[in-house]
Design an enzyme around this catalytic site. Structure first.
Site, PDB file in Angstrom:
ATOM      1  N   LEU A  10      49.520  42.093  42.733  1.00  0.00           N
ATOM      2  CA  LEU A  10      48.671  40.756  43.091  1.00  0.00           C
ATOM      3  C   LEU A  10      48.157  40.503  44.387  1.00  0.00           C
ATOM      4  CD1 LEU A  10      50.581  38.231  40.658  1.00  0.00           C
ATOM      5  CD2 LEU A  10      48.476  39.522  40.033  1.00  0.00           C
ATOM      6  N   GLN A  12      46.486  41.889  48.271  1.00  0.00           N
ATOM      7  CA  GLN A  12      45.014  42.390  48.774  1.00  0.00           C
ATOM      8  C   GLN A  12      44.505  43.573  48.064  1.00  0.00           C
ATOM      9  OE1 GLN A  12      44.625  42.943  53.198  1.00  0.00           O
ATOM     10  NE2 GLN A  12      42.512  42.678  52.850  1.00  0.00           N
ATOM     11  N   ASP A  34      54.263  42.547  39.539  1.00  0.00           N
ATOM     12  CA  ASP A  34      54.631  41.943  41.019  1.00  0.00           C
ATOM     13  C   ASP A  34      55.794  40.940  40.819  1.00  0.00           C
ATOM     14  OD1 ASP A  34      52.275  41.088  43.436  1.00  0.00           O
ATOM     15  OD2 ASP A  34      54.011  39.811  43.351  1.00  0.00           O
ATOM     16  N   ARG A  36      55.545  37.840  41.443  1.00  0.00           N
ATOM     17  CA  ARG A  36      55.048  36.348  40.883  1.00  0.00           C
ATOM     18  C   ARG A  36      54.113  36.487  39.816  1.00  0.00           C
ATOM     19  NH1 ARG A  36      50.545  35.617  44.932  1.00  0.00           N
ATOM     20  NH2 ARG A  36      50.451  37.672  45.706  1.00  0.00           N
ATOM     21  N   TYR A 142      58.280  46.446  60.524  1.00  0.00           N
ATOM     22  CA  TYR A 142      57.428  46.799  59.626  1.00  0.00           C
ATOM     23  C   TYR A 142      57.051  48.481  59.931  1.00  0.00           C
ATOM     24  CZ  TYR A 142      52.691  47.413  57.026  1.00  0.00           C
ATOM     25  OH  TYR A 142      51.602  47.822  56.393  1.00  0.00           O
TER      26      TYR A 142
END
Ligand code: NAD
Length: 316
Positions: A10, A12, A34, A36, A142
């Site tokens: 879900l 980008q 996902d 969510r 990251y």
């Protein structure tokens, strides 16, 4: 015919990739997932969807068995700016999630595609036209997870023969779904603000170059690399790919050609500025061009024209 599971679908990239892959491989052969649910999402309504937290390996394994999956496209991750706010969570989701995906792939015989990022480079890397193989000492959590992920994917290929493939994406620009907390998000927000308010304050300083890419090219990279002849892939994981390199003033000038009243100011965010300065200005993507025919279609001018047209339709 491939049977594909997408994690983090879900977000980008996933929100557009799922629709594209379903058009190529058939709705029922592309399972989206996902953490969510989003009401009214094309991804959820257009084909099979499962709630999967990638930190839970059994949830991935159950979906792979249930749908007889042979290819996992692993997109679930925390991005650079979000990751700096909560480095522990970034480590757990990014490393734990990838490790679980690779283990499931090893046990159940799947191929894996997962994106790395320009964030896998750091201040010691060559700044301009950063080579495919260069020093990688990133200074964000990251980036640390992205380099480690590249190594882990190489390891699973060499040690266990898992077909792992990946690219190092630059900042991605798209209109379907807002970006999820990266350092290059300004290059998306600027379009929304230009159309709505005719002005934008960039949190990245003038003169800060970063590589960028329009979403259709980013999606095409996944499809082309997934279909590439493995005997031609010398690098396999983490191919540098890029389409354009610009600083905030360049995208502002391009938008001004379409919206002459548009004005850009600066309200620099020190955290995201420091991250941007630690990354390359531009990447050398010749290995991807040579090994699997990477060839982006959109430069800054073409992307700006299309992005403004599509966003106008969406916001009307
Ligand atoms: P995004 O933030 O838009 O979407 C990530 C998705 O992952 C979200 O829908 C989120 O709900 C989901 N997610 C988060 N934690 C999860 C968990 N524990 N289990 C399952 N799902 C979870 O990200 P994106 O831009 O679509 O990026 C996808 C991949 O591409 C990531 O690996 C990212 O690092 C990489 N990438 C993206 C960009 C970019 O500019 N968008 C650039 C370079 C690399």
């Amino acid at each position: 015919m491939k049977r594909i599971l997408i994690t983090g679908s879900l977000g980008q990239i996933g929100s557009e990739l799922t629709v594209l892959l379903r058009s190529i491989y058939g709705n029922d052969n592309v399972v989206s997932s996902d953490l969510r649910k989003v009401e009214g999402s094309k991804v959820i309504e257009g084909g099979p969807f499962e709630l999967i937290n990638v930190e839970h390996a059994h949830e991935i394994a159950e979906a792979v068995k249930k749908y007889k999956i042979d290819t996992i496209i692993h997109l679930a991750a925390l991005l650079s700016a979000t990751g700096e706010k909560d480095p522990v969570k970034a480590w757990n989701v990014n490393m734990g999630g990838l490790f679980n995906v690779l283990e499931v792939a090893r046990e159940l015989g799947c191929s894996v595609f997962t994106p790395s990022s320009i964030a896998a480079f750091g201040p010691n890397s060559k700044k301009v036209k950063t080579p495919q193989d260069d020093v990688q000492r990133p200074t964000t959590m990251y980036g640390v997870t992205k380099v480690s992920g590249e190594l882990l994917c190489d390891y699973y290929h060499m040690r266990f023969g898992v077909d792992t493939r990946g690219v190092r994406y630059p900042g991605l620009i798209s209109y379907e779904t807002l970006p999820g907390g990266g350092t290059t998000d300004y290059a998306v927000h600027i379009f929304y603000e230009a159309l709505k308010n005719k002005k934008y304050d960039s949190y990245i300083a003038a003169g800060t170059y970063m590589d960028m890419m329009y979403m259709p090219d980013a999606l095409n990279a996944i499809v082309t690399l997934m279909e590439a002849d493995p005997s031609k892939l010398k690098h396999r994981n983490a191919f540098n790919i890029t389409a354009m390199s610009f600083a905030p003033e360049h995208i502002a000038a391009e938008i001004k050609k379409h919206i002459p009243e548009f004005e850009m100011g600066y309200d620099v965010d020190p955290v995201r500025q420091a991250i941007a300065e630690s990354w390359p200005d531009s990447l050398d993507d010749s290995a991807a061009r040579e090994e699997w025919g990477w060839n982006p279609k959109y430069d800054l001018a073409a992307m700006t024209t299309d992005m403004l047209a599509k966003l106008r339709e969406k916001l009307d």
